[in-house]
Motif scaffolding. Sequence first.
Motif, PDB file in Angstrom:
ATOM      1  N   GLU A  17      18.038 -29.558  69.454  1.00 10.59           N
ATOM      2  CA  GLU A  17      18.226 -28.563  68.407  1.00 10.59           C
ATOM      3  C   GLU A  17      18.360 -29.257  67.055  1.00 10.59           C
ATOM      4  O   GLU A  17      19.082 -30.251  66.922  1.00 10.59           O
TER       5      GLU A  17
ATOM      6  N   SER B  87      19.759 -28.305  64.180  1.00  7.86           N
ATOM      7  CA  SER B  87      21.024 -28.204  63.445  1.00  7.86           C
ATOM      8  C   SER B  87      22.155 -28.985  64.084  1.00  7.86           C
ATOM      9  O   SER B  87      23.032 -29.509  63.383  1.00  7.86           O
ATOM     10  N   SER B  88      22.150 -29.104  65.412  1.00  8.45           N
ATOM     11  CA  SER B  88      23.284 -29.718  66.094  1.00  8.45           C
ATOM     12  C   SER B  88      22.945 -31.001  66.833  1.00  8.45           C
ATOM     13  O   SER B  88      23.854 -31.693  67.313  1.00  8.45           O
TER      14      SER B  88
ATOM     15  N   GLU C 245      16.925 -20.802  66.604  1.00  6.57           N
ATOM     16  CA  GLU C 245      17.292 -22.185  66.334  1.00  6.57           C
ATOM     17  C   GLU C 245      16.037 -23.029  66.238  1.00  6.57           C
ATOM     18  O   GLU C 245      15.127 -22.922  67.059  1.00  6.57           O
TER      19      GLU C 245
END
Length: 280
Positions: free
Chosen positions: A82, A84-85, A121
């Motif tokens: 992912e 963003s994370s 996402e």
Amino acid sequence: MKLSLIAVSALSLLAFACGTSTNDAPAPAPVTPAETPTETPKPVRTLVEATVQPTSPVNLLVDPGFSLVGQGSSYTGWLAFEESSSVPFDLETTLDSRSPAGFAGGVALVRPSGATDTSSEGIVILASVPGGQGPFRAQVWFSKSDSKGRPATLATDGSAVSAAITEESPEGKAYDFSAVPDATRTVAGRTWVLYRADVTNPLPYGGFLVLHTGTKGGQVQIAAPEITSGEVVVGAAVRSLVSGARARGLTSFEKKAIQRFRSIKPLLVPAAPKPTRATL
């Protein structure tokens, strides 16, 4: 006289009776032709072109058919996480003979958890690319689905998907793919869009194929990623390159992806114990 009156009365009654029976008789039923039984139309056969391999036999990618997905991350497979994370993302695969990979290869499914039709996402997927002097031709097919998996329109402005070849170092250069409108194909309601890049600069230390899905919602399918080099001509001729993609600096998510890939430790399989010789 009486006989005449009786005769006239009898004739009048006879005429009245005849007229009444004629007018009150039910109209004859219309004659309809016998119904001809309708035949069920036979399904139309559609010929599908198939190949033994999902891509060119001189493809520099080790796993263009996504057969190693789920076997653990390594320099021969695909890494996904992912954006963003940086949490690892589990790719899924399916077989669809109507895809550009045909019968020979799988299709990667990018289905972010909790995705809606308008929000999702961003997912980064990459694989290593052997180096060389080039030139290189790289391409990959994308298709878009809504959050339920139904075919949807794929935006080609970079908001839905993007693809690039990067140099091996996070401080290196990247080369963007562009959509090829003339190559778009639609099969069974699903549209596949071809993205391609011609890289004329050498990649002396190798590099990466970096695929990125946007945050605009829905799901993405990926098929038949391919990278060929002008140095490799065994088995198939490499197509002539029209123009080279321009080099640019790496984006933050591309740098993160390369660093993440380079941090993968090799999976070492211990050797089997040496069998002991039985003593008599």
